[in-house]
Enzyme design. Sequence first.
Site, short mmCIF file in Angstrom:
data_model
loop_
_atom_site.label_atom_id
_atom_site.label_comp_id
_atom_site.label_asym_id
_atom_site.label_seq_id
_atom_site.Cartn_x
_atom_site.Cartn_y
_atom_site.Cartn_z
CE LYS A 31 37.38 -18.35 -46.24
NZ LYS A 31 36.46 -18.61 -45.51
CB THR A 32 35.49 -13.64 -45.93
OG1 THR A 32 36.06 -14.75 -45.21
CG2 THR A 32 34.16 -13.36 -44.77
CG ASP A 219 33.35 -19.56 -44.81
OD1 ASP A 219 34.12 -19.84 -45.82
OD2 ASP A 219 33.31 -19.16 -43.84
CD GLU A 220 37.61 -21.36 -43.60
OE1 GLU A 220 38.25 -22.40 -44.06
OE2 GLU A 220 37.85 -20.29 -43.15
CD GLN A 250 44.35 -21.48 -46.79
OE1 GLN A 250 44.50 -21.00 -45.70
NE2 GLN A 250 43.81 -20.87 -47.80
NE ARG A 610 47.91 -18.11 -43.44
CZ ARG A 610 46.79 -17.97 -43.93
NH1 ARG A 610 45.83 -17.36 -43.70
NH2 ARG A 610 46.87 -18.69 -45.28
#
Length: 746
Positions: A31-32, A219-220, A250, A610
């Site tokens: 994503k980033t 973002d987020e 998430q 994770r």
Amino acid sequence: MNINGLNEAQKQAVLNTEGPVMILAGAGSGKTRTLVTRISYLLEELHISPYQVLALTFSNKAAKEMRERVSTLVQSDIGALQVTTFHAFCARVLRSEANYLGLSRNFTIYDTSESKAIAKTLLARRGISTKEINPFEILYYIDDLKNHGHYPGRDEENLEYEVDKGDPFFGYYTEYEAELHKANATDFGGLITGVIQLFEKYPDVLKRYQERFKYILVDEYQDTNRAQFDLIKMLSETHHNICVVGDEDQSIYSWRGADIRNILDFEKTFKSATLLKLEQNYRSSKNIIEAASCVISRNTQRKGKSMWTDNPEGESIEIIECHSDKDEAEFIANQVSELIKNKVPCREIAVFYRTNSQSRIIEDYLRRANLPYRVVGGVKFYDRKEIKDLLSYLRLIVNGKDSLALSRIINVPTRGIGATSLRKLEEEAVRNNASLWEVISGIVDNVEEYSHLKMSAKVKSSLSQFATLINEVKVLETQEVSPSVLYEKVLHESGYYDFLKSSSERYEAQARIENLEELTNAIKQYEETTKNPSLTGFLETITLDSNIEEADSNSGEISLMTIHGAKGLEFYYVFLAGAEENVFPSFRSLEDGENGIEEERRLFYVAMTRAMKRLYIMFAQGRMLFGQLKFNGPSRFINEIPDKYYLWRKPNGATSARGRTFEREWEDDYSQEGHYDDEPVYQVQSTPSDMPKPKFPKGTKVAHGLYGQGIILETEGLGNDEKVVIKFSDGAKKKFMVKFAPLTLL
């Protein structure tokens, strides 16, 4: 610039620059990298001025990292590019346009303590005590309104949140906002609503910002609240080039005001929106990704993604069934030791838990195994402020000469014994070669030697009450009363528990209370494994444990953290502790119905994704919770993982590809007989007819040997654990443990 290193979905996310775009970026999907490349593409390939691009995120750290990564990809100067947080952006706007809202450019941003002072003033005007209404109840109400975008006088048509203006707290809100305005100030939430108000009241100002920011990126996005949604909607109405990146699977911060509907309703709001999905996971093994996808697919509040990976299938998830929470912690320590022996670096290993308080027993076993660890996003259990505070009380009780312990807690919670008074006491102690406790005892007992000390009546009274509590516990200790009972008396009669209950930080205070309850568990477990338990013995045990020499940490440390703190991180080996009903999902989420369960499932999904190589999911047949042994059963989320993805490891060492026989076995293999290291079993349930009655029911009139007559306002616990709150004739309210208080029924 070169985008050939991106996969096809990522390339589409970079190249679709025009119009509304929502990028659903699954866990571990890059994503980033995609977002940074998209910003760089706008600047480098489309030659958009940095002045016309706005990128919003949630933390200064994330904003700084994104800006630095863009600067490495772009050759030209990006000085005017705004990569910032929502609140920093709004503060900048308000300072530029402050006069429109009747503020000066040097307005103050109030923190929690200053907001609390206003709330107390509003209560005082009405003659209402802060004991009747906690000022933070008002602030919670105000914060909720602002999260939903409300400001005084906002048109109801622009607000989907229904406000009950007949609610008494709405009156507080209106006055609170007036006080802020009078003080040329705003609070943190008011930064967002202030800009919304500015844009709605002054369309020309809004138009300037709409024309300036040709491209807006968020973002987020799953973490945005409704006010932030309104803000970006308004800013993007001219060019419509709004790109949001997030993952509804998430969305785990509803308690902070995050609203999952912002993602779910994006296409309803932005009619021509393009929906793109980043579904290839680069992080985890195929087994882990497919298992996690099966769990999260049970949620209804989602857009729907099919996560996949080219990574190897990997090892089966291991579900570890333990007799007790101690066995769980021991398993973690032993398994981690094995991994390290096999040359796995400590930094590649993480232990997750649902709440901070769960770390205590895990830390104990890691220390005993001489394994280096760090608590991410927090501090080690015995280093936490509330734990050190209560341990200082206990240290003072066993050793009156421990002046460090005394100086730490003499004014915790606040008793009006400030720095000046403490300094006088310290100077006197040095002069007389005495301990602080000896000086305080001398003052309280009116010893002539200390008569020259000028202390106010209030300070002397506070010292007397403090000394009385410590002396009472000292006497009980000589009578061999159990350490856990002494601790409970200190916790409640010192006022520390009530101090936390009235704290401004609702969630942080609850976490601290849970940590103090976990300290109760630690003391009880010490008692159950020690022949003649004592406070001295307990303090010695944890001190020795804490001072074990740590192993060589050149290879880093094992990471311990809550699952909320793990979001955005990744580790080769992940241990998820406490996967039980009422623990994970938490008992609070069960009270919130299906919405609460779905958020807990998202949190479970975050925990699973994770892990890169191996995932251990653990649960205990019996766990100490709030001082009692609880039998919760495995988390429902374990039962949502298809059998083919895991290996179920039993306490006797047997392994099985299936654990579904658990419900049948629970009655046999999981009876409460002898499955907790031969420790006593606590009765968890009783029939109503067997339930004991409180000795001092609410409303009962009583006489206290020291404070006189009063009436019982509250009662909690039963038998030896019964506690009462008494209001005395002078209006004072005090809390006592019934077993120690000199109370007589009237």
